[in-house]
Design a protein around this motif. Structure first.
Motif, mmCIF file in Angstrom:
data_model
loop_
_atom_site.group_PDB
_atom_site.id
_atom_site.type_symbol
_atom_site.label_atom_id
_atom_site.label_comp_id
_atom_site.label_asym_id
_atom_site.label_seq_id
_atom_site.Cartn_x
_atom_site.Cartn_y
_atom_site.Cartn_z
ATOM 1 N N ALA A 45 0.901 -1.020 0.033
ATOM 2 C CA ALA A 45 -0.283 -0.109 -0.004
ATOM 3 C C ALA A 45 0.821 1.161 -0.088
ATOM 4 O O ALA A 45 1.901 1.356 0.669
ATOM 5 C CB ALA A 45 -0.748 0.053 1.261
ATOM 6 N N ALA A 46 0.306 2.388 -0.570
ATOM 7 C CA ALA A 46 1.024 3.591 -0.521
ATOM 8 C C ALA A 46 -0.091 4.544 -0.568
ATOM 9 O O ALA A 46 -0.722 5.267 -1.393
ATOM 10 C CB ALA A 46 1.826 3.884 -1.768
ATOM 11 N N PRO A 47 -0.748 4.498 0.843
ATOM 12 C CA PRO A 47 -1.932 5.159 1.055
ATOM 13 C C PRO A 47 -1.811 6.627 0.424
ATOM 14 O O PRO A 47 -3.080 7.271 0.136
ATOM 15 C CB PRO A 47 -2.107 5.081 2.566
ATOM 16 C CG PRO A 47 -1.488 4.177 2.962
ATOM 17 C CD PRO A 47 -0.256 3.971 2.099
ATOM 18 N N GLY A 48 -0.754 7.263 0.727
ATOM 19 C CA GLY A 48 -0.840 8.711 0.401
ATOM 20 C C GLY A 48 -1.088 8.976 -1.105
ATOM 21 O O GLY A 48 -1.674 9.998 -1.468
ATOM 22 N N ARG A 49 -0.363 7.822 -1.752
ATOM 23 C CA ARG A 49 -0.825 7.931 -3.193
ATOM 24 C C ARG A 49 -2.007 7.211 -3.782
ATOM 25 O O ARG A 49 -2.365 7.374 -5.004
ATOM 26 C CB ARG A 49 0.533 7.461 -3.997
ATOM 27 C CG ARG A 49 1.707 8.418 -3.778
ATOM 28 C CD ARG A 49 3.136 7.500 -4.288
ATOM 29 N NE ARG A 49 3.254 7.248 -5.809
ATOM 30 C CZ ARG A 49 3.834 6.666 -6.221
ATOM 31 N NH1 ARG A 49 4.962 5.933 -5.610
ATOM 32 N NH2 ARG A 49 4.052 6.612 -7.757
#
Ligand code: XMP
Length: 525
Positions: free
Chosen positions: A162-166
């Motif tokens: 996961a890359a929640p910011g992106r």
């Protein structure tokens, strides 16, 4: 009228496996509208659809195979939440600079997954250890920079990231498959927690939306709809009836090849439930004489297709004449096209058609009608829900798939009135017993087949009898492309067999078909 909500779609990019439709269905089960798009669509065209989120499906290829579909990294810059699944997960990892390798550690089927830390992001509120359903050869060895590894398995060091910011996420396993214990929860975490969507797509919305759309398309024009006895044409007709009332006339060509009680369901129960105007063409004799002497199944299909069109055209001429006298031509034709037909015909990569599936709804190309297709965006189970909500009888809404050419392709040999009668009785017994056992939902369909050209010996009463065998073909399937034979309880099979051999004169043997598809098709002809 209730205000209609317009829904931004969740787009499922189809990488060519059978999973895309399943993903789209699961998203809709979460009450979020979804559509499938082919993998060769450009990023620009994709974004032009204003997606609320994007899901990259699984696929049959290795990301390193020649011609393997890639994913354009620009897709990940648009700020639209993306979830990659299996192949889509690997393609995503590769496009963003992660490392995907062929390690020889294949994982297939139920696999134990372990979280690398607390349950979070798309895995939120699910157990630290869980069973997931895998099907992969390559695996992601290193996540792209800036991505957090959420879970791993024995064969996949990076099984979820996961890359929640992106707003980018991925899983190696198939959350859309029921064997993944928390699959639906993972999809919902993505849709609701990470993509911030609201579960507001419901059957009620579909009915309102379609009603408005039909009214807009049809205006004050007259509409015609062929009913086959099946779910799709019935639900399509009921929706159009709801939208434009008496502007619709339904035509039912009774070809005499339906099962016991089905013509009555259309003529009596459907009309009672909807109030639709119905024109019935009684054509059993015409079909029987056209089929006289014919044993080849494809020839049967062609004859039935041809006669159906002629009968429909004749009915249509009568109605057009009537309409002409009233000064309103018939301009529109309703068709019960479903979403899988739209996806498969648009994809161009659909599986080869093994039989010429002449649907007895297929109409001549030179007909000058504009099509009304209110089910174009729906899957079969959704059509059933819409039908139930519109008040259609359960016998119609829950009907198992039944071939357009009807019992004609379940009589192996020539079709005659006597054989139809015999098969109808046997079929009614089998269906009645299946329903009484509460197992209708356990089978996809159960063709009952008469081997009319086979004579088998039996003892009945005092002497030897020569009768025909009846074959039971109960199958379980997701989409009719593949199927497995249903393991029905022995006592149910015994009851069906006893009743058929006792009650249907001319039958002295009942056999069970235990072949999967492939190699055996579902129907015998
Ligand atoms: P098969 O026998 O090819 O069937 O495994 C797959 C599905 O299609 C149905 N089927 C037909 N449907 N016209 C139809 O409208 C046909 O000629 C026809 N032949 C097969 C079959 O009942 C199963 O659901």
């Amino acid at each position: 009228m209730t205000q209609t909500v317009s829904h931004r779609p969740v787009l499922v990019i189809d990488y060519g496996a059978q999973y895309a439709q399943l993903i789209a269905r699961r998203v809709r089960e979460a009450n979020v509208y979804s559509e499938i798009v082919p993998h060769h669509i450009s990023v620009e065209a994709l974004l032009a659809k204003d997606p609320a989120a994007i899901i990259l499906s699984g696929g049959p290829s290795s990301v390193y195979a020649e011609g393997a579909p890639a994913v354009n990294a620009e897709l990940f810059e648009a700020g639209v939440p993306v979830l990659g699944i299996c192949y889509g997960f690997q393609a995503m990892a590769k496009a963003l600079g992660g490392e995907v390798a062929r390690t020889g550690l294949r994982e297939y089927g139920a696999t134990a997954m372990t979280m690398t830390g607390a349950a979070r992001s798309i895995l939120s509120t699910t157990p630290a250890q869980q069973n997931v359903w895998m099907s992969h050869g390559d695996s992601v060895q290193a996540a792209p920079e800036g991505f957090e590894v959420l879970a791993s398995t024995a064969g996949a060091p990076v099984a979820a990231f996961a890359a929640p910011g992106r707003r980018l996420f991925g899983v190696q396993w198939h959350p859309e498959v029921k064997h993944s214990d928390f699959g639906q929860k993972v999809l919902e975490n993505f849709l609701f927690e990470e993509a911030g969507l609201t579960p507001d797509w419901t059957t009620g919305n579909v009915i309102e939306e379609q009603t408005a759309r039909i009214r807009e398309q049809v205006g004050s024009g007259r509409v015609i709809c062929g009913l086959s006895g099946g779910v799709d044409s019935a639900v399509a007709a009921a929706l159009v009836q709801r939208a434009v009332g008496d502007q619709l006339t339904c035509v039912f060509v009774d070809h005499g090849l339906l099962r016991e009680g089905e013509a009555e369901q259309v003529e009596r129960d459907f009309v009672a439930a909807t109030g639709v105007k119905l024109y019935v063409a009684r054509e059993a004799d015409r079909f029987l004489s056209a089929l006289s002497g014919v044993t080849d199944p494809e020839t049967k299909r062609k004859i039935i297709g041809r006669e159906f069109i002629r009968a429909f055209e004749e009915a249509e001429r009568v109605l057009i004449e009537e309409a002409g006298q009233a000064g309103e031509p018939i301009r529109f034709l309703v068709q019960g096209t479903l979403y899988p037909d739209v996806v498969e015909s648009g994809g161009g990569e659909g599986a080869a058609n093994i039989k010429s599936h002449h649907n007895v709804g297929g109409l001549p190309e030179d007909m000058q009608f504009e099509l009304v297709e209110p089910l174009r965006t729906l899957f079969k189970d959704e059509v059933r829900t819409v039908g139930a909500e519109l008040g259609l009888p359960a016998e119609i809404v829950q009907r198992h798939p039944f071939p357009g050419p009807g019992l004609a392709i379940r009589i192996v040999g020539e079709v005659t009135a006597e054989r139809l009668e015999l098969l109808r009785k046997a079929d009614a017994i089998a269906r009645h017993e299946l329903t009484s056992a509460g197992l209708d939902h356990e089978v996809w369909q159960m063709p009952v087949v008469l081997l009319a050209d086979v004579h088998s010996v039996g003892v009945q009463g005092d002497g030897r009898s020569y009768g025909h065998p009846i074959v039971l073909r109960p199958v379980f399937s997701e989409d009719a492309m593949t199927a497995n034979w249903s393991r029905l309880p022995y006592d149910l099979l015994a009851r069906i067999s006893n009743r058929i051999t006792n009650e249907v004169e001319g039958v002295n043997r009942v056999v069970l078909d235990v072949t999967s598809k492939p190699p055996g098709t579902i129907e015998w002809e």
